[in-house]
Write a protein that holds these residues in place. Structure first.
Motif, PDB file in Angstrom:
ATOM      1  N   LYS A  88       0.836  -1.191   0.000  1.00  0.00           N
ATOM      2  CA  LYS A  88       0.000   0.000   0.000  1.00  0.00           C
ATOM      3  C   LYS A  88       0.873   1.244   0.000  1.00  0.00           C
ATOM      4  O   LYS A  88       1.886   1.301   0.689  1.00  0.00           O
ATOM      5  N   ASN A  89       0.477   2.215  -0.755  1.00  0.00           N
ATOM      6  CA  ASN A  89       1.218   3.472  -0.842  1.00  0.00           C
ATOM      7  C   ASN A  89       0.566   4.486   0.092  1.00  0.00           C
ATOM      8  O   ASN A  89      -0.095   5.411  -0.331  1.00  0.00           O
ATOM      9  N   VAL A  90       0.745   4.267   1.403  1.00  0.00           N
ATOM     10  CA  VAL A  90       0.155   5.152   2.407  1.00  0.00           C
ATOM     11  C   VAL A  90       1.226   5.564   3.411  1.00  0.00           C
ATOM     12  O   VAL A  90       2.223   4.884   3.595  1.00  0.00           O
ATOM     13  N   ILE A  91       0.963   6.689   4.054  1.00  0.00           N
ATOM     14  CA  ILE A  91       1.841   7.186   5.109  1.00  0.00           C
ATOM     15  C   ILE A  91       1.224   6.804   6.441  1.00  0.00           C
ATOM     16  O   ILE A  91       0.031   6.988   6.655  1.00  0.00           O
ATOM     17  N   LYS A  92       2.038   6.247   7.333  1.00  0.00           N
ATOM     18  CA  LYS A  92       1.551   5.894   8.668  1.00  0.00           C
ATOM     19  C   LYS A  92       2.642   6.228   9.674  1.00  0.00           C
ATOM     20  O   LYS A  92       3.629   5.513   9.799  1.00  0.00           O
ATOM     21  N   ASN A  93       2.454   7.345  10.391  1.00  0.00           N
ATOM     22  CA  ASN A  93       3.433   7.812  11.363  1.00  0.00           C
ATOM     23  C   ASN A  93       3.000   7.596  12.799  1.00  0.00           C
ATOM     24  O   ASN A  93       3.624   8.119  13.714  1.00  0.00           O
ATOM     25  N   ARG A 125      -1.129  12.877  14.786  1.00  0.00           N
ATOM     26  CA  ARG A 125      -0.371  12.206  13.720  1.00  0.00           C
ATOM     27  C   ARG A 125      -1.317  11.450  12.792  1.00  0.00           C
ATOM     28  O   ARG A 125      -1.145  11.459  11.577  1.00  0.00           O
ATOM     29  N   TYR A 126      -2.318  10.781  13.384  1.00  0.00           N
ATOM     30  CA  TYR A 126      -3.311  10.046  12.590  1.00  0.00           C
ATOM     31  C   TYR A 126      -4.059  10.988  11.649  1.00  0.00           C
ATOM     32  O   TYR A 126      -4.255  10.681  10.472  1.00  0.00           O
ATOM     33  N   LYS A 127      -4.465  12.165  12.157  1.00  0.00           N
ATOM     34  CA  LYS A 127      -5.193  13.117  11.313  1.00  0.00           C
ATOM     35  C   LYS A 127      -4.311  13.639  10.180  1.00  0.00           C
ATOM     36  O   LYS A 127      -4.769  13.769   9.045  1.00  0.00           O
ATOM     37  N   ARG A 128      -3.035  13.946  10.470  1.00  0.00           N
ATOM     38  CA  ARG A 128      -2.114  14.412   9.418  1.00  0.00           C
ATOM     39  C   ARG A 128      -1.891  13.328   8.371  1.00  0.00           C
ATOM     40  O   ARG A 128      -1.842  13.609   7.173  1.00  0.00           O
ATOM     41  N   ALA A 166      -1.641  10.250  23.781  1.00  0.00           N
ATOM     42  CA  ALA A 166      -2.832   9.909  23.005  1.00  0.00           C
ATOM     43  C   ALA A 166      -3.202  11.061  22.075  1.00  0.00           C
ATOM     44  O   ALA A 166      -3.523  10.845  20.897  1.00  0.00           O
ATOM     45  N   TYR A 167      -3.143  12.283  22.579  1.00  0.00           N
ATOM     46  CA  TYR A 167      -3.451  13.450  21.756  1.00  0.00           C
ATOM     47  C   TYR A 167      -2.448  13.585  20.610  1.00  0.00           C
ATOM     48  O   TYR A 167      -2.834  13.824  19.462  1.00  0.00           O
ATOM     49  N   ASP A 168      -1.157  13.452  20.912  1.00  0.00           N
ATOM     50  CA  ASP A 168      -0.128  13.542  19.874  1.00  0.00           C
ATOM     51  C   ASP A 168      -0.317  12.469  18.806  1.00  0.00           C
ATOM     52  O   ASP A 168      -0.170  12.743  17.607  1.00  0.00           O
ATOM     53  N   ASP A 169      -0.634  11.243  19.226  1.00  0.00           N
ATOM     54  CA  ASP A 169      -0.824  10.164  18.266  1.00  0.00           C
ATOM     55  C   ASP A 169      -2.071  10.401  17.415  1.00  0.00           C
ATOM     56  O   ASP A 169      -2.075  10.093  16.227  1.00  0.00           O
ATOM     57  N   TYR A 170      -3.121  10.958  18.014  1.00  0.00           N
ATOM     58  CA  TYR A 170      -4.327  11.281  17.250  1.00  0.00           C
ATOM     59  C   TYR A 170      -4.036  12.374  16.221  1.00  0.00           C
ATOM     60  O   TYR A 170      -4.512  12.307  15.086  1.00  0.00           O
TER      61      TYR A 170
END
Length: 156
Positions: A69-74, A141-144, A135-139
């Motif tokens: 898959k050509n996706v970004i996951k940070n 990152r998920y939104k970006r 948790a906030y930082d990871d969320y």
């Protein structure tokens, strides 16, 4: 195997999503996956194994097909790893571990020197605030990542 166009440095240009790995590098990656890799971290067994060799035919088809898959996951965490990884990251520091051990000693009557809440309260507060921040930082990152993955790009 057919060689593609070369860029200015003389190396072969590869389209996004294409794999261009030599046989020696595939053998090296396979031996690393069997022996284990030192940088695999605490949850290294969850990582995917490298792909094997591919055969690209002149018609453009390839076997095995490229299912990457050509996706970004940070993101750093998932639902299963959030609490253990955050606790590990907190208690790997000497002073945090020391404060935890002092708090644990207060559960034993002969070692108790004060009220239990005065030892456990600050530790719990620091852990809860740290987990909320992570948790906030990871969320975020998920939104970006979601925004970057949904963007439309022109293909040349």
């Amino acid at each position: 195997m057919k060689q593609g166009p070369l860029n200015s440095s003389g190396t072969e240009m590869v389209k996004p999503g294409e794999v261009n790995i030599s046989k020696d590098e595939i053998k090296r990656k396979r031996s690393e996956s069997v022996q284990g890799n030192s940088d695999s971290g605490c949850f290294g067994f969850l990582k995917k194994k490298p792909l094997g060799p591919r055969q690209i035919k002149l018609s453009g088809s390839c076997e095995p097909s490229n299912n990457v898959k050509n996706v970004i996951k940070n993101q750093k965490y998932n639902l299963l790893t959030f609490v253990p990884v955050v606790l590990w990251n907190q208690f790997k520091f000497f002073f945090n571990l020391f404060f935890l051990l002092i708090s644990i000693t207060q559960f034993f009557k002969p070692l108790q020197t004060g009220y239990l809440i005065t030892y456990i309260g600050p530790l719990i507060m620091v852990l809860v605030l740290t987990m909320a921040k992570e948790a906030y930082d990871d969320y975020e990152r998920y939104k970006r990542d979601k925004e970057a993955n949904s963007a439309q790009y022109k293909r040349f």
